[in-house]
Motif scaffolding. Sequence first.
Motif, PDB file in Angstrom:
ATOM      1  N   PHE A  43      61.323  24.802  55.801  1.00 38.83           N
ATOM      2  CA  PHE A  43      62.247  25.563  54.974  1.00 38.83           C
ATOM      3  C   PHE A  43      63.300  26.246  55.844  1.00 38.83           C
ATOM      4  O   PHE A  43      64.493  26.256  55.513  1.00 38.83           O
ATOM      5  CB  PHE A  43      61.466  26.610  54.168  1.00 38.83           C
ATOM      6  CG  PHE A  43      61.991  26.819  52.789  1.00 38.83           C
ATOM      7  CD1 PHE A  43      63.078  27.654  52.568  1.00 38.83           C
ATOM      8  CD2 PHE A  43      61.399  26.195  51.713  1.00 38.83           C
ATOM      9  CE1 PHE A  43      63.560  27.864  51.304  1.00 38.83           C
ATOM     10  CE2 PHE A  43      61.871  26.393  50.434  1.00 38.83           C
ATOM     11  CZ  PHE A  43      62.968  27.229  50.230  1.00 38.83           C
ATOM     12  N   LEU A  46      65.639  23.393  57.088  1.00 38.50           N
ATOM     13  CA  LEU A  46      66.413  22.628  56.111  1.00 38.50           C
ATOM     14  C   LEU A  46      67.174  23.477  55.104  1.00 38.50           C
ATOM     15  O   LEU A  46      68.156  22.999  54.520  1.00 38.50           O
ATOM     16  CB  LEU A  46      65.483  21.658  55.370  1.00 38.50           C
ATOM     17  CG  LEU A  46      64.757  20.647  56.257  1.00 38.50           C
ATOM     18  CD1 LEU A  46      63.799  19.811  55.435  1.00 38.50           C
ATOM     19  CD2 LEU A  46      65.749  19.777  57.003  1.00 38.50           C
ATOM     20  N   ALA A  47      66.736  24.694  54.864  1.00 39.42           N
ATOM     21  CA  ALA A  47      67.414  25.531  53.870  1.00 39.42           C
ATOM     22  C   ALA A  47      67.475  26.991  54.323  1.00 39.42           C
ATOM     23  O   ALA A  47      67.006  27.887  53.621  1.00 39.42           O
ATOM     24  CB  ALA A  47      66.708  25.407  52.527  1.00 39.42           C
ATOM     25  N   GLN A  49      69.859  29.027  54.350  1.00 38.25           N
ATOM     26  CA  GLN A  49      70.673  29.864  53.479  1.00 38.25           C
ATOM     27  C   GLN A  49      69.846  30.481  52.354  1.00 38.25           C
ATOM     28  O   GLN A  49      70.113  31.601  51.921  1.00 38.25           O
ATOM     29  CB  GLN A  49      71.873  29.083  52.916  1.00 38.25           C
ATOM     30  CG  GLN A  49      71.533  28.000  51.922  1.00 38.25           C
ATOM     31  CD  GLN A  49      71.053  26.692  52.544  1.00 38.25           C
ATOM     32  OE1 GLN A  49      70.913  26.578  53.755  1.00 38.25           O
ATOM     33  NE2 GLN A  49      70.785  25.709  51.705  1.00 38.25           N
ATOM     34  N   LEU A  50      68.816  29.789  51.903  1.00 41.64           N
ATOM     35  CA  LEU A  50      67.955  30.356  50.856  1.00 41.64           C
ATOM     36  C   LEU A  50      67.086  31.485  51.403  1.00 41.64           C
ATOM     37  O   LEU A  50      66.861  32.491  50.721  1.00 41.64           O
ATOM     38  CB  LEU A  50      67.073  29.269  50.242  1.00 41.64           C
ATOM     39  CG  LEU A  50      67.795  28.206  49.426  1.00 41.64           C
ATOM     40  CD1 LEU A  50      66.812  27.144  48.956  1.00 41.64           C
ATOM     41  CD2 LEU A  50      68.511  28.828  48.255  1.00 41.64           C
ATOM     42  N   ARG A  53      69.064  34.837  51.940  1.00 39.34           N
ATOM     43  CA  ARG A  53      69.515  35.608  50.775  1.00 39.34           C
ATOM     44  C   ARG A  53      68.741  36.914  50.663  1.00 39.34           C
ATOM     45  O   ARG A  53      67.525  36.946  50.858  1.00 39.34           O
ATOM     46  CB  ARG A  53      69.284  34.806  49.494  1.00 39.34           C
ATOM     47  CG  ARG A  53      70.276  33.690  49.316  1.00 39.34           C
ATOM     48  CD  ARG A  53      70.147  32.933  48.025  1.00 39.34           C
ATOM     49  NE  ARG A  53      69.487  33.656  46.961  1.00 39.34           N
ATOM     50  CZ  ARG A  53      68.855  33.082  45.954  1.00 39.34           C
ATOM     51  NH1 ARG A  53      68.786  31.783  45.870  1.00 39.34           N
ATOM     52  NH2 ARG A  53      68.284  33.800  45.023  1.00 39.34           N
TER      53      ARG A  53
END
Length: 105
Positions: A43, A46-47, A49-50, A53
Amino acid sequence: MQQAYIDRTAASPAYRRLVAQRRRFSFTLTALMVLMYYGFILFVALAPQLLARPLYAGATTSMGIVAGVGIIVMAIAMTGCYVLRANRTFDPSMSALLADCRQGD
């Protein structure tokens, strides 16, 4: 005499079943922990930005911090789960098995 007791215990089908149950349970918990940890790492890779937050508008704590703390809490919970199962199932079964094997002396 001691070696005969050890051999008799190791040859017992009940002992083999107990070892297999304990191994299965510990491997399951290990696999869950590895999946959670590496899932978190994927996570992050790959993500990100999530995870970056904030929890809510104006918050300084991000979703990544919450996820990281969640993984730590799950590790503690899994340890507690293993300890409960060991105390309630594995240890009494082993004590009974050892008592049965001792009677053969």
